[in-house]
Design a protein around this motif. Sequence first.
Motif, PDB file in Angstrom:
ATOM      1  N   GLN A  39     -47.613 -95.968 -14.500  1.00  0.00           N
ATOM      2  CA  GLN A  39     -47.317 -94.983 -13.487  1.00  0.00           C
ATOM      3  C   GLN A  39     -48.312 -93.833 -13.532  1.00  0.00           C
ATOM      4  N   GLN A  40     -48.765 -93.391 -12.374  1.00  0.00           N
ATOM      5  CA  GLN A  40     -49.692 -92.271 -12.307  1.00  0.00           C
ATOM      6  C   GLN A  40     -48.912 -90.989 -12.135  1.00  0.00           C
ATOM      7  N   ALA A  41     -49.153 -90.009 -13.031  1.00  0.00           N
ATOM      8  CA  ALA A  41     -48.581 -88.688 -12.854  1.00  0.00           C
ATOM      9  C   ALA A  41     -49.289 -88.026 -11.675  1.00  0.00           C
ATOM     10  N   SER A  42     -48.516 -87.426 -10.744  1.00  0.00           N
ATOM     11  CA  SER A  42     -49.148 -86.822  -9.574  1.00  0.00           C
ATOM     12  C   SER A  42     -49.977 -85.618  -9.967  1.00  0.00           C
ATOM     13  N   GLU A  43     -49.573 -84.939 -11.070  1.00  0.00           N
ATOM     14  CA  GLU A  43     -50.331 -83.775 -11.509  1.00  0.00           C
ATOM     15  C   GLU A  43     -50.247 -83.629 -13.020  1.00  0.00           C
ATOM     16  N   MET A  44     -51.326 -83.129 -13.618  1.00  0.00           N
ATOM     17  CA  MET A  44     -51.392 -82.925 -15.061  1.00  0.00           C
ATOM     18  C   MET A  44     -52.336 -81.757 -15.325  1.00  0.00           C
ATOM     19  N   LEU A  45     -52.076 -81.004 -16.396  1.00  0.00           N
ATOM     20  CA  LEU A  45     -52.911 -79.871 -16.742  1.00  0.00           C
ATOM     21  C   LEU A  45     -53.394 -80.009 -18.180  1.00  0.00           C
ATOM     22  N   ILE A  46     -54.722 -80.015 -18.351  1.00  0.00           N
ATOM     23  CA  ILE A  46     -55.328 -79.957 -19.684  1.00  0.00           C
ATOM     24  C   ILE A  46     -55.583 -78.484 -19.973  1.00  0.00           C
ATOM     25  N   LYS A  47     -54.982 -77.967 -21.020  1.00  0.00           N
ATOM     26  CA  LYS A  47     -54.892 -76.526 -21.226  1.00  0.00           C
ATOM     27  C   LYS A  47     -55.684 -76.069 -22.453  1.00  0.00           C
ATOM     28  N   SER A  48     -56.495 -75.017 -22.252  1.00  0.00           N
ATOM     29  CA  SER A  48     -57.126 -74.259 -23.340  1.00  0.00           C
ATOM     30  C   SER A  48     -58.029 -75.098 -24.231  1.00  0.00           C
ATOM     31  N   ALA A  49     -58.901 -75.904 -23.622  1.00  0.00           N
ATOM     32  CA  ALA A  49     -59.867 -76.675 -24.411  1.00  0.00           C
ATOM     33  C   ALA A  49     -60.803 -75.740 -25.164  1.00  0.00           C
ATOM     34  N   GLN A  50     -61.142 -76.119 -26.378  1.00  0.00           N
ATOM     35  CA  GLN A  50     -62.115 -75.314 -27.118  1.00  0.00           C
ATOM     36  C   GLN A  50     -63.423 -75.243 -26.341  1.00  0.00           C
ATOM     37  N   VAL A  51     -63.869 -76.392 -25.836  1.00  0.00           N
ATOM     38  CA  VAL A  51     -65.030 -76.430 -24.946  1.00  0.00           C
ATOM     39  C   VAL A  51     -64.922 -77.662 -24.060  1.00  0.00           C
ATOM     40  N   VAL A  52     -65.275 -77.491 -22.793  1.00  0.00           N
ATOM     41  CA  VAL A  52     -65.358 -78.605 -21.848  1.00  0.00           C
ATOM     42  C   VAL A  52     -66.831 -78.872 -21.581  1.00  0.00           C
ATOM     43  N   VAL A  53     -67.302 -80.057 -21.987  1.00  0.00           N
ATOM     44  CA  VAL A  53     -68.685 -80.473 -21.732  1.00  0.00           C
ATOM     45  C   VAL A  53     -68.665 -81.223 -20.406  1.00  0.00           C
ATOM     46  N   THR A  54     -69.053 -80.559 -19.325  1.00  0.00           N
ATOM     47  CA  THR A  54     -68.772 -81.087 -17.987  1.00  0.00           C
ATOM     48  C   THR A  54     -69.695 -82.219 -17.567  1.00  0.00           C
ATOM     49  N   MET A  55     -70.954 -82.192 -17.975  1.00  0.00           N
ATOM     50  CA  MET A  55     -71.985 -83.097 -17.457  1.00  0.00           C
ATOM     51  C   MET A  55     -72.098 -83.000 -15.933  1.00  0.00           C
ATOM     52  N   ASP A  56     -71.747 -81.823 -15.384  1.00  0.00           N
ATOM     53  CA  ASP A  56     -71.906 -81.614 -13.947  1.00  0.00           C
ATOM     54  C   ASP A  56     -73.371 -81.329 -13.627  1.00  0.00           C
ATOM     55  N   ASP A  57     -73.673 -80.994 -12.387  1.00  0.00           N
ATOM     56  CA  ASP A  57     -75.073 -80.838 -11.985  1.00  0.00           C
ATOM     57  C   ASP A  57     -75.769 -79.713 -12.744  1.00  0.00           C
ATOM     58  N   GLN A  58     -74.994 -78.733 -13.192  1.00  0.00           N
ATOM     59  CA  GLN A  58     -75.572 -77.627 -13.966  1.00  0.00           C
ATOM     60  C   GLN A  58     -75.440 -77.852 -15.480  1.00  0.00           C
TER      61      GLN A  58
END
Length: 447
Positions: free
Chosen positions: A2-21
């Motif tokens: 089952q897919q949860a419609s919404e979820m929150l990942i809270k207060s990560a020490q660091v998020v390594v995004t690998m986004d365009d920047q």
Amino acid sequence: MQQASEMLIKSAQVVVTMDDQRRELNGADIRVQNGQIAEIGTNLQSDGEVILAAGCVVTPGLVNTHHHLYQTLTRAVPGGQNALLFGWLKTLYPIWSGFGPEEMNISAQIGLAELALSGCTLTSDHLYLYPNGSRLDDTIDAAKEVGMRFHPTRGAMSIGESDGGLPPDALVEQEAAILEDTIRVIDAHHDASDGAMVRVGVAPCSPFSVSRDLMRDAAILARDKGVMLHTHLAENDEDVAYSLETFGCRPGQYAEDLGWTGDDVWHAHCVKLDGQEIDLFARSRTGVAHCPCSNCRLGSGIAPVRDMRDAGVPVGLGVDGSASNDVGNLMAEARQAMLLQRVSRGADAMSAREALEIATRGGAEVLGRSDCGQIAVGKRADIAIWDVSGVEAAGSWDPAALLLAGPTQVKHLLVEGRQVVRDGQMATIDLPRVIERQNTLAQGLMI
């Protein structure tokens, strides 16, 4: 699952995004909604489940671009432990001829679970033999059970020993039947849409196990269907020698002549590409699945990944088959990729962050998945959460440098916003039961 419609990942020490920047965000939250990343920031709110990520590094899910999942049943086979590629294959072909649909399904579940526990959310698979009624559908069913985003490829072998090929005749198929079944699998399972959980590719096994006609026809079929192409290429010196003797050209020229270059093609290994072939792949945007552990295990050599990356060749990582690695840990694979470039080119040849990029965004690019491989609003919620409060990262001054000092198994893993790994354990399948069944099947193959 089952897919949860919404979820929150809270207060990560660091998020390594690998986004365009290539941003790295300290103390960030990530809100996931309907399988996508909906919001990134601090002090976010949600009515959904909350995953506390304090003391954790959050990365995009890792992407595996080359595997043979069925081989999970044949790890560390004594006769193949110290053999080069061709001898290794000749040892294992007779064992694989005893497989059937259950062996394919159970081995795939095990291999996919192992990948998931190492942070992988999207994997390709190259299945090129179909004994005793086996079908690609057997592995697709396994991926659905595990909850993995999957890019299976309909592989094939058509030239057996009696025609001068490497595989035994019992494991090869007629080329017309290969093409017919490839069409069936694509029509039944391929999903070209954003967020697809299954995309199918076309993948004749190798230049030494199929004809030039099949390679050419497969490329035409794939482009008619709008799917990607995959095969093995230039894996070792034997591979290159075979190409020169049989086709009168190097592997890169062979690929180009038959329509096997372009941004809809990726080749596994490419250990022995020369400078001209690297330039060809860069110009054509042909992808490479780099398999460092397998290349070490089989003594194939060190792929020129630094040269490929500098030239602009798209490069992802692959664990390769479980009988030639013999491990399916993609985080360990990324570390090995980094170390091999350093041992061949110097300590500044590849950073921990670049190797992690190859394992995430790089692999997604190779597989044509611009919707995956990074943590950014609108991308798919394929997210790995790594606990860096343990002994592996103790004393680290840079938690985001996971490949230098960090865990190789995830704490939590989300695929399309669904939790596949929870607190370091599979959340989607009864893994001990599957392992028990695999052990029974493996014992039967040994008799």
